[in-house]
Write a protein that holds these residues in place. Structure first.
Motif: not given
Length: 452
Positions: A100-117
């Protein structure tokens, strides 16, 4: 495509000793599970050995609760989900890993990179549970006094997901040549700039990790408000929902599938997984005694805090007559609107008192609670599946590992005997095991190729 007779199953990996808030006081459960990676690995191994499709880890960006409740609950500590599931990716082989990761307090680039990893680390088993933050306790950790309003959070979420998907598409699947003789590492014609300019975000790209093995990690979403269902119909591969009644589940299922179908999506590419808390006994009485024991471990401060959280603080629970009936109409809040509505609708239909509703929230938080024998639990699951109230279930054991072992050893054999659950894995990626198609790269499609 025809829906097959086998349901999908996930395991909810709770931070504490089980989904019930009294579980950590049970003598048979470890009290330190929140920060013990070996215990999480034990649960994931149990689920993988039973051929569960996925494990699911919820999350909040902060400690939710007042000091009186914090002193008495075990779920206040725990690993950050992507970090934990990255560790579990090396200790499992087949099971899907949902963070689970929130779209309210992350930035898209962060999560795109982490989930791709995570998708690369797990060789195609990652999934993102897309949420909007739902508590002012989270807002207070990010320089805000309270959350943005509900519609604003969902507008940000929609654009956020589009940016993340776009970033995953900035590298084509065969971009990397890695030819030592020629000195060419990547085919520059297959690298794309995203150049997103929207109301919420401005992101150039490309991402600095190659496209995930699944194309996109599986996208999961749990909203049940109007805005949440709309977002789920547009972007979700799997929808996790709380539906305490069969009729409510059928209505939700129909609404979601119709919305997805209207957007050109196939029914079997949008899967509904309903939460269920199975408390299993060899007899009904034995199962009921297990629940009563957990209830006896739950302090009144925890009961009030749980109810205030999931009901969105619709009233001051400590000041009302707990034996009065819950009103049919209460003001809507900016917090957890869909779960509040589910719980209040159930209270109205069952003529609950506030005391009964507060106890129900503690026991199941709006999910389906089934207390009984293996046959009774299987009957409930098969009925919901056959009547199109769910394509599968997220299992939320009241205690772990005991509640999970009960389900695996007592319930799964009956599900298999009835031909409703598989005995092994047939695909290499989570998408394959769920029957989902690999995601196409939208930046190489004719309609959007001009953005490259």
């Amino acid at each position: 495509m025809r829906r097959n007779d086998e349901m999908k199953l996930g395991l909810y990996l709770t931070r504490g000793a089980g989904y019930h808030p009294g579980a950590w006081r049970d003598p048979n459960t470890p009290a330190n599970r929140g920060v013990d990676v070996d215990q999480y690995a034990e649960l994931a191994a149990l689920a993988e050995g039973a051929a569960f499709h996925l494990v699911f880890l919820a999350d909040h960006q902060g400690v939710i609760g007042d000091h009186a409740a914090i002193a008495r609950v075990s779920g206040i500590e725990g690993f950050e989900p992507i970090t934990l599931l990255s560790a579990l990716s090396s200790r499992t082989q087949n099971i899907g890993l949902v963070a689970t990761a929130t779209t309210t307090y992350y930035q898209p680039y962060h999560l795109a990179r982490m989930f791709a990893s995570l998708d690369h680390l797990s060789r195609g088993r990652a999934a993102w549970n897309i949420v909007t933050s739902a508590s002012n306790f989270e807002a207070n950790n990010f320089g805000e006094k309270e959350l943005p309003d509900h519609d604003t959070r969902y507008a940000r979420a929609k654009e956020f997901v589009e940016v993340v998907k776009g970033l995953w598409d900035t590298w084509e699947d065969d971009v990397f040549i890695r030819d030592k003789e020629s000195g060419i590492y990547a085919d520059a014609t297959k690298v794309h700039l995203l150049n997103h300019r929207g109301n919420q975000f401005s992101v150039r790209g490309p991402l600095n990790i190659s496209r995930p093995p699944q194309g996109y990690p599986v996208l999961v979403q749990a909203g049940a408000s109007d805005a949440g269902i709309t977002l789920a119909a547009e972007v979700s591969d799997v929808v996790y929902t709380a539906q305490p009644s069969l009729e409510g589940g059928k209505q939700y299922y129909t609404t979601l599938k119709e919305k997805a179908r209207a957007l050109g999506r196939e029914d079997d590419q949008v899967l509904v997984m309903s939460g269920i808390i199975p408390i299993v006994g060899k007899t009904k009485q034995e199962a009921s005694e297990k629940l009563q024991r957990l209830q006896s471990y739950t302090h009144i401060d925890v009961l009030f805090e749980e109810a205030s959280l999931w009901l969105g603080s619709v009233t001051d629970l400590r000041s009302i007559n707990l034996d009065s009936l819950v009103p049919e109409a209460l003001p809507q809040t900016n917090l957890i609107q869909s779960r509040q509505r589910v719980l209040l609708d159930l209270a109205a239909s069952q003529k609950f008192t506030w005391r009964e509703l507060i106890r129900l929230v503690s026991d199941c938080r709006g999910h389906r609670l089934v207390v009984g024998t293996p046959d009774e639990i299987v009957d409930t699951m098969v009925d919901a599946f056959d009547q199109h109230a769910a394509d599968g279930f997220n299992i939320l054991p009241a205690t772990v590992p005991g509640g999970l072992k009960d389900f695996v050893e007592l319930v799964l054999p009956e599900l298999r005997r009835r031909g409703r659950f598989r005995s092994g894995y047939f695909g290499e990626t989570l998408r394959e095991n769920l029957g989902l198609k690999r995601s196409l790269n939208r930046l190489t499609q004719p309609s959007v190729s001009g953005r490259a």
